[in-house]
Enzyme design. Sequence first.
Site, PDB file in Angstrom:
ATOM      1  N   SER A   1       0.835  -1.194   0.000  1.00 50.18           N
ATOM      2  CA  SER A   1       0.000   0.000   0.000  1.00 50.18           C
ATOM      3  C   SER A   1       0.879   1.258   0.000  1.00 50.18           C
ATOM      4  CB  SER A   1      -0.923  -0.054   1.225  1.00 50.18           C
ATOM      5  OG  SER A   1      -1.992   0.825   1.074  1.00 50.18           O
TER       6      SER A   1
ATOM      7  N   ARG B   1     -11.733   6.575   9.682  1.00 50.07           N
ATOM      8  CA  ARG B   1     -11.201   5.216   9.747  1.00 50.07           C
ATOM      9  C   ARG B   1     -12.223   4.186   9.256  1.00 50.07           C
ATOM     10  NH1 ARG B   1      -6.650   2.811   8.853  1.00 50.07           N
ATOM     11  NH2 ARG B   1      -6.261   0.975  10.125  1.00 50.07           N
TER      12      ARG B   1
ATOM     13  N   ASP C   1      -8.471  -6.866  -4.701  1.00 54.04           N
ATOM     14  CA  ASP C   1      -8.100  -5.535  -4.192  1.00 54.04           C
ATOM     15  C   ASP C   1      -8.625  -4.471  -5.152  1.00 54.04           C
ATOM     16  OD1 ASP C   1      -6.922  -3.216  -3.265  1.00 54.04           O
ATOM     17  OD2 ASP C   1      -4.900  -4.038  -3.161  1.00 54.04           O
TER      18      ASP C   1
ATOM     19  N   HIS D   1      -7.986  -5.253  -0.260  1.00 54.98           N
ATOM     20  CA  HIS D   1      -6.683  -4.626  -0.029  1.00 54.98           C
ATOM     21  C   HIS D   1      -5.992  -5.216   1.207  1.00 54.98           C
ATOM     22  CE1 HIS D   1      -3.611  -1.664  -0.502  1.00 54.98           C
ATOM     23  NE2 HIS D   1      -3.880  -1.051   0.628  1.00 54.98           N
ATOM     24  N   ASP D   2      -6.779  -5.651   2.182  1.00 55.18           N
ATOM     25  CA  ASP D   2      -6.217  -6.270   3.391  1.00 55.18           C
ATOM     26  C   ASP D   2      -5.393  -7.516   3.085  1.00 55.18           C
ATOM     27  OD1 ASP D   2      -6.884  -4.636   5.497  1.00 55.18           O
ATOM     28  OD2 ASP D   2      -8.841  -5.556   5.826  1.00 55.18           O
TER      29      ASP D   2
END
Lengths: 209, 363
Positions: B145, B214, B302, B335-336
């Site tokens: 990232s 967040r 992602d 994305h994690d």
Amino acid sequence: MTAARQSDPFVRDLLGRGDYAIFSEIVAPQTCVLDLGCGDGELLSWLAENKDVDARGVEMDAAKVQKAIAKGVSCYQGNLEECLADYPDGAFDYVILSQTLQEVRRPLQVMNEMLRVGRRAIVAFPNFGHWRVRLAHLLTGRAPKTTRFPHEWYDSPNIHFFTVDDFEILAARENWTIEKRVFLDGNREVKMLPNLLAETAVYLVRRHA
Amino acid sequence: MVALTQTKRFDSLELDCGVTLAPVDVAYQTYGALNAQRSNAILITHAFSGDSHAAGIDPQTQQKGWWDSMIGPGKGFDTDQYFIICSNVLGGCRGTTGPGSLDPATGQPFAMTFPVITIGDMVRLQAKLIEALGIERLLSVAGGSMGGMQVLEWAARFPDRVASAIPIATTPRHSAQQIAFNEVGRQAIMADPDWNSGNYYGGKLPGRGLSVARMVGHITYMSDESMRQKFGRRQREDQGIFEVESYLRYRGSQFVDRFDANSYLYITKAMDLFDLAAGQQSLTAVLERAKTKFLVISFTSDWLYPSYQSQEVVNALRRRNQDVAYIELTSQYGHDAFLVEVDEQAEIVKGFLLRVTKGVNRR
């Protein structure tokens, strides 16, 4: 030559693939090699280990790419027909295409691209002129199926059925210089009537100077 | 493995915006041992909300590092073989100088007087740290990232100082969509009255704004499929809300305890401003000098850093026939995935680093 080839432990134990054995003989040490459709990188990691070759591969299947990279091969996940255009002219000493020319959509374009990005192309392909293929076709009147070509016509990866003679005619027409040709029946070398007796043909080709 | 945070102070750092920060502190951790040739050092660059605690157990909080699954004895980044360094980024809030640090000129926190920072500034500060640690050339720089952006910046700006680079789930520049999500986060913070134009230090924190920011972030880190599997439409009977709501609120409030809202603003801006090819003819031209071996990784699900962005880097390198391995790993985690998909990443990272090590030893 034949005796050495048959006793090469690389062929016998590791791969059992005659065309790989011939590539390993052709490729000069400390060169840069691109293997199109490199699978899990077996040939390239052997070349890197034993010939100190700068080994690069292209492979579509993510699981195989993962194995190749884990072996220390610089493997790029992508389509070999689409990826060639990105490489600069003369980037590699050799571009290898093993048992795949009959599967690509535009074989001539792929060959020409291989000869553009590489100084030499090494191509191995199954010879559809082999007598067993001819016999199967003649006797059954159907799309030929042999132990070497076990696929039904509707799920075969092979989309071009060409022979040793076909390749020779194309090479002459395109003015390619054939530096070496080796014909195999299994892992045994065939010296006569290759169009009839060879299951696999291996060509080392250079673009005409 | 015990994780100890150390801090190094540098007299000054010149920033891309023209301002000179003086002095500058960098918080960092190291794992494993530097060999006699000083040739086995790997810099791990952290993502947006990460910090220098990449691996091991923090003796105070007993918490594991953010990439502990990948860094340690026998792991992907094997601390038995490599010397691993991870530092908190410039602008951060976990020991490195950032908007929450005291401005020596006023004795007050910088807050919004902190200068605009870039990914390039972060990397130049890391380069100072690496130099101070006596390392001339890194064996590798690796990160996902925003960490991947720093990896690309390293390879482009310091080609002689990195033998290899592992950018994961990243991009050479943010797309409009990525900038848009960051802007929503920033606006959520600035809309919180407690933000008070950035001057909240010592008072009430803009917790509502930061936690909403967040929450948006966490949505973008997951995928439709991973959210369906993790939460579905299940409800929390006790609270009368959906599981996913409960999860996001928890993640949001947890974040407020460990992250500074102004750092959020500055670091997301640095990500948005990042453009590896800025001022150059092409990405290929930027990476032309790179003699670095690359391993580029992206993930199928992602959608925040889609594979095409990684492929742009890969293809730019291939145009110069540079050594680049690329794989798009199959994952449902969005994305994690770069934090979650450990086995596959560890396997390929190990093989790649082994090859790079051989090449370095041969030089």
